[in-house]
Design an enzyme around this catalytic site. Structure first.
Site, PDB file in Angstrom:
ATOM      1  N   ASP A  10       0.875  -1.177   0.000  1.00  0.00           N
ATOM      2  CA  ASP A  10       0.000   0.000   0.000  1.00  0.00           C
ATOM      3  C   ASP A  10       0.916   1.232   0.000  1.00  0.00           C
ATOM      4  OD1 ASP A  10       0.949   0.140   2.592  1.00  0.00           O
ATOM      5  OD2 ASP A  10      -1.007   0.142   3.561  1.00  0.00           O
ATOM      6  N   CYS A  64       3.265  -3.287   3.968  1.00  0.00           N
ATOM      7  CA  CYS A  64       2.419  -2.158   4.382  1.00  0.00           C
ATOM      8  C   CYS A  64       3.128  -1.460   5.538  1.00  0.00           C
ATOM      9  CB  CYS A  64       1.001  -2.605   4.737  1.00  0.00           C
ATOM     10  SG  CYS A  64       0.850  -3.707   6.154  1.00  0.00           S
ATOM     11  N   THR A  66       2.825  -1.796   8.841  1.00  0.00           N
ATOM     12  CA  THR A  66       3.221  -2.715   9.917  1.00  0.00           C
ATOM     13  C   THR A  66       3.469  -4.140   9.442  1.00  0.00           C
ATOM     14  OG1 THR A  66       0.919  -3.275  10.295  1.00  0.00           O
ATOM     15  CG2 THR A  66       1.826  -1.437  11.601  1.00  0.00           C
ATOM     16  N   HIS A  97       8.922 -24.388   8.763  1.00  0.00           N
ATOM     17  CA  HIS A  97       7.879 -25.112   9.510  1.00  0.00           C
ATOM     18  C   HIS A  97       6.465 -24.859   8.981  1.00  0.00           C
ATOM     19  CE1 HIS A  97      10.435 -25.715  13.435  1.00  0.00           C
ATOM     20  NE2 HIS A  97      11.049 -26.142  12.335  1.00  0.00           N
ATOM     21  N   HIS A 132       5.890 -31.329   9.887  1.00  0.00           N
ATOM     22  CA  HIS A 132       5.298 -30.021   9.586  1.00  0.00           C
ATOM     23  C   HIS A 132       4.302 -30.121   8.428  1.00  0.00           C
ATOM     24  CE1 HIS A 132       8.092 -28.406  12.409  1.00  0.00           C
ATOM     25  NE2 HIS A 132       9.117 -28.868  11.718  1.00  0.00           N
TER      26      HIS A 132
HETATM   27  C1  RB5 Z   1      -1.761   2.559   6.580  1.00  0.00           C
HETATM   28  O1  RB5 Z   1      -1.754   3.796   7.234  1.00  0.00           O
HETATM   29  C2  RB5 Z   1      -1.527   1.436   7.564  1.00  0.00           C
HETATM   30  O2  RB5 Z   1      -2.617   1.290   8.404  1.00  0.00           O
HETATM   31  C3  RB5 Z   1      -1.235   0.149   6.823  1.00  0.00           C
HETATM   32  O3  RB5 Z   1      -0.128   0.320   5.998  1.00  0.00           O
HETATM   33  C4  RB5 Z   1      -0.907  -1.073   7.663  1.00  0.00           C
HETATM   34  O4  RB5 Z   1       0.076  -0.793   8.594  1.00  0.00           O
HETATM   35  C5  RB5 Z   1      -2.042  -1.785   8.239  1.00  0.00           C
HETATM   36  O5  RB5 Z   1      -1.893  -2.838   8.880  1.00  0.00           O
END
Ligand code: RB5
Length: 140
Positions: A10, A64, A66, A97, A132
């Site tokens: 994203d 993304c 996180t 695994h 596994h």
């Molecule tokens: C975008 O701001 C953020 O929420 C997205 O990139 C991600 O971290 C969501 O899990």
């Protein structure tokens, strides 16, 4: 045939995804970038649901902010086993695994160097099978 690496991100993961793509191409990997143009404020489920069907027998790197949103969305797709990894050891175990075929990375949590080390650990580790395999089969 060389495995393809399907990439997506994203807006929050875009720059790290571009950095990783460049490095993969320089190393000779075959890369399919499902989201080559930065779109500010896009939504990670849209990016995942477009890219995930292209993974098939290949592997994916989804980025993304996180790694968490990408991972939640990717695991809803049939045939995808996605792991959000923040260290090489997790990436190793996700392959060895869990036979994960999609690695999710958090661009807001990792340095470029950390992301690169996690990614190449993931790409170079094989599934161990054995006990596994029985567990992974139960996920299908
Ligand atoms: C975008 O701001 C953020 O929420 C997205 O990139 C991600 O971290 C969501 O899990």
């Amino acid at each position: 045939m060389a495995k393809r690496i399907v990439l997506t991100s994203d807006h929050a993961g875009f720059r790290l995804k571009e950095f990783l793509k460049k490095d993969l191409i320089e190393k000779g990997y075959v890369v399919v970038d499902d989201n080559p143009v930065l779109e500010e404020g896009d939504d990670y489920p849209d990016r995942v649901f477009s890219a995930a069907p292209k993974v098939k027998h290949d592997q994916g790197i989804f980025v993304c902010g996180t790694g968490i949103g990408m991972c939640i969305a990717a695991n809803k797709e049939k045939g995808i086993i996605a792991a959000d990894c923040s260290m090489p050891k997790e990436a190793h175990l996700a392959r060895a695994h869990n036979n994960a075929n999609v690695l999710c990375l958090g661009a807001r949590l990792l340095t470029r160097d950390q992301a690169k080390r996690i990614m190449y650990t993931f790409l170079k580790t094989s599934f161990e099978g054995g006990r596994h395999a029985r567990r992974v089969e139960k996920l299908a």
